[in-house]
Design an enzyme around this catalytic site. Structure first.
Site, PDB file in Angstrom:
ATOM      1  N   LYS A  76      -0.001   8.918  -2.161  1.00 37.16           N
ATOM      2  CA  LYS A  76       0.616  10.134  -2.512  1.00 37.16           C
ATOM      3  C   LYS A  76      -0.444  10.773  -3.256  1.00 37.16           C
ATOM      4  CE  LYS A  76       5.523   8.305  -2.757  1.00 37.16           C
ATOM      5  NZ  LYS A  76       6.314   9.165  -2.096  1.00 37.16           N
ATOM      6  N   HIS A 135       4.853  -0.535  -6.096  1.00 37.71           N
ATOM      7  CA  HIS A 135       4.748   0.769  -6.445  1.00 37.71           C
ATOM      8  C   HIS A 135       4.314   1.008  -8.039  1.00 37.71           C
ATOM      9  CE1 HIS A 135       5.902   1.278  -2.634  1.00 37.71           C
ATOM     10  NE2 HIS A 135       7.179   1.514  -2.636  1.00 37.71           N
ATOM     11  N   LYS A 152       4.630  -4.092   3.169  1.00 39.71           N
ATOM     12  CA  LYS A 152       5.484  -5.339   2.114  1.00 39.71           C
ATOM     13  C   LYS A 152       6.883  -5.461   2.720  1.00 39.71           C
ATOM     14  CE  LYS A 152       7.688  -1.612  -0.838  1.00 39.71           C
ATOM     15  NZ  LYS A 152       9.007  -1.731  -0.420  1.00 39.71           N
ATOM     16  N   HIS A 164       2.599   2.459  -0.035  1.00 35.83           N
ATOM     17  CA  HIS A 164       2.648   3.923   0.383  1.00 35.83           C
ATOM     18  C   HIS A 164       2.495   4.833  -0.847  1.00 35.83           C
ATOM     19  CE1 HIS A 164       6.833   4.152  -0.462  1.00 35.83           C
ATOM     20  NE2 HIS A 164       6.804   5.533  -0.261  1.00 35.83           N
TER      21      HIS A 164
END
Ligand code: BG6
Length: 519
Positions: free
Chosen positions: A215, A273, A181, A211
């Site tokens: 996780k 996110h 991004k 990302h």
């Protein structure tokens, strides 16, 4: 020539990993023969995250024996310079211990090609290098191109890959592109960017990195929801009053002013996110976890999500000023080097979203993110409605708040449930208690870094944790009205570093009798 005709490598037999059996998920997932070219290898992201993650994968034995890492950049580096640079990055950032034998094996496959992003000759040189490596290192024509470069260069790099014949190869060999991004700055620019990328690489070969999806705790949202019976009956508007999704950071902009000025907290974090977290929390159960099924469910939620009006009351934004961050006195944004003192870029952003679906109608999803806040924490809190009736005498529940399920993404990864309990003693007094699951106590295995997981997935062609072009465009569609409103309405409000953001963010929830959690 068809889309997949060879350009510079000869077809090879498909590689089948003998260790990967669909029956036994405990066996390690090991990438087949392949290599990776990183554009922007001298940048911050590569140094801090990508190179350490590649080493960690090698250290865990998850990369193929001939794995080859090619750096492409403007520096006039020899192989030895490139190796030294990577070694330093690995020593500073790897999660697993440095082992000479792992390093030496990985270093054998390191190659640097010097050139600009618009340099035909240098890209031809890169293409020749990859063909040669296919013979000498056994990479079998399988290459992932990692674009860790500002989006302004995406187009150049993609077109050069196409022109030099590197973007395509005869099956079963593969070419993939991994993109970082920001994917545009609104829906329109995201569309344009996707068109450029998709004109060179088919969508199935494009891996867009968010990302957060790499996780462990984010993937645990799916385990929590769909591997248990306990939560699902309550996971809807009958029981849930509202949801708070928080990504707070204690760091300031530091050296990232150049990237961040003009982008701001909403584009940097909410669009990707936090909206992805919302999608995972709110989606229906997918038929399975294949990319198509998972993305279909996420897309349904994203299509039904919109920002709640009036935006003057349902959003908030701020810029940090100097203040105490713990025991350190830190500069305000306008004093940070590289930042325009008149900038209207927000470092704190909050908005209220709603999902038009049977499950979620009327439940506000409050999203917030900011730099220089009280502490670093990312969490999703599902705050429950009050019980319809309490048979307790007046004044015996004074210390009881709403029931809450908190998914702690980081740090102290885990899940917490908060509910009322009787205080020991002869009176019936009720007070809140916590039931707390922590990853570090429950499991002995350490979680891999998000980038380890995502790089390995891309090499294995497993696309479930990568947002598609449509998801990215829909996320912008949700956020665009907020960004347009802010662009027309002056400057963000100041907030003091080390606090929990601007006053308008508190008012945003107070209006409906709610309050932000203080994690
Ligand atoms: C990045 C943002 O995507 O995420 C950064 O661009 C932010 O501004 C970072 O600091 C936070 O990532 P993490 O994994 O430390 O929460």
């Amino acid at each position: 020539m068809s889309d997949h005709e060879a350009t510079n490598v000869s077809p090879v037999t498909p590689w089948v990993n003998p260790l990967r059996s669909p029956q036994d998920k405990r066996l390690p997932r090991i990438a087949g023969p392949c290599g990776m070219v990183i554009f922007g290898v001298t940048g911050d992201l590569a140094r801090k995250k990508l190179l350490p993650a590649i080493y960690d994968l090698a250290n865990r034995g998850l990369l193929p024996a001939g794995f080859t890492l090619v750096g492409y950049g403007r520096r006039d580096w020899s192989k030895a310079d490139f190796e030294d640079y990577i070694k330093e990055a690995v020593k500073a950032g790897a999660r697993t211990p440095f082992r000479d034998n792992v390093w030496e094996r990985l270093a054998e496959g390191m190659v640097f090609v010097s050139g600009n992003f618009d340099d035909d000759a240098a890209f031809d040189q890169l293409a020749a290098t990859l063909s040669e490596l296919d013979q000498t290192r056994g990479t079998a024509g399988n290459w992932a191109f990692y674009l860790s470069v500002p989006p302004a260069y995406f187009s150049n790099v993609c077109h050069q890959l196409q022109r030099s014949g590197m973007a395509k190869v005869a099956a079963p060999a593969w070419r993939r592109v991994i993109v970082e991004k920001p994917f545009g700055r609104d829906q329109q620019t995201a569309k344009e960017l996707n068109e450029v990328i998709n004109s060179v690489f088919p969508e199935k070969s494009v891996f867009r990195i968010d990302h957060y999806l790499g996780k462990e705790t984010v993937q645990n949202i799916m385990a929590l929801r769909f591997a248990n019976q306990l939560f699902d009956p309550l996971w809807n508007s009958h029981y849930i009053d509202h949801v708070q999704i928080t990504m707070a950071e204690d760091i300031g902009l530091g050296g990232r002013a150049g990237y961040y000025d003009g982008i701001g907290a909403a584009r940097d974090v909410i669009q990707n996110h936090l909206i992805q977290l919302l999608a995972l929390v709110a989606m229906e159960e997918p038929i399975d976890f294949t990319p198509a099924e998972l993305q279909a469910e996420k897309m349904k939620v994203l299509r039904a999500t919109h920002a709640v009006e009036p935006l003057s009351k349902t959003t908030a934004r701020g810029q940090y000023t100097s203040g105490w961050q713990g025991s350190e006195y830190v500069k305000g944004l306008r004093e940070e080097t590289g930042f325009d003192p008149d900038s209207t870029t927000e470092t704190y952003a909050a908005c209220t979203l709603e999902i038009n679906s049977r499950r979620w109608a009327g439940v506000p999803f409050y999203l917030r993110t900011g730099k220089r806040l009280g502490r670093r924490v990312t969490e999703i809190a599902l705050v429950f409605k009050d019980a319809p009736h309490h048979p307790f005498p007046e004044g015996t529940r004074h210390a009881q708040g709403p029931n809450v399920v908190v998914i702690r993404v980081q740090p102290d990864e885990g899940v917490l449930m908060r509910f009322g309990s009787k205080v020991p003693g002869s009176a019936m007094e009720v007070r809140d208690v916590n039931m707390d699951f922590g990853y570090s106590e429950a499991f002995t295995e350490e979680s891999p870094e998000a980038y380890e997981r995502l790089i390995l997935d891309a090499l294995l062609d497993e696309a479930s944790l990568f947002p598609t072009n449509e998801e990215v465009e829909l996320s912008w569609k949700i956020l665009d009205p907020v960004l347009e409103y802010w662009a027309k309405h002056g400057k963000p409000e100041d907030y003091v570093a080390g606090t929990w953001g601007p006053e308008s963010a508190n008012k945003m929830l107070e209006r409906s009798g709610r309050a932000w959690r203080r994690p």
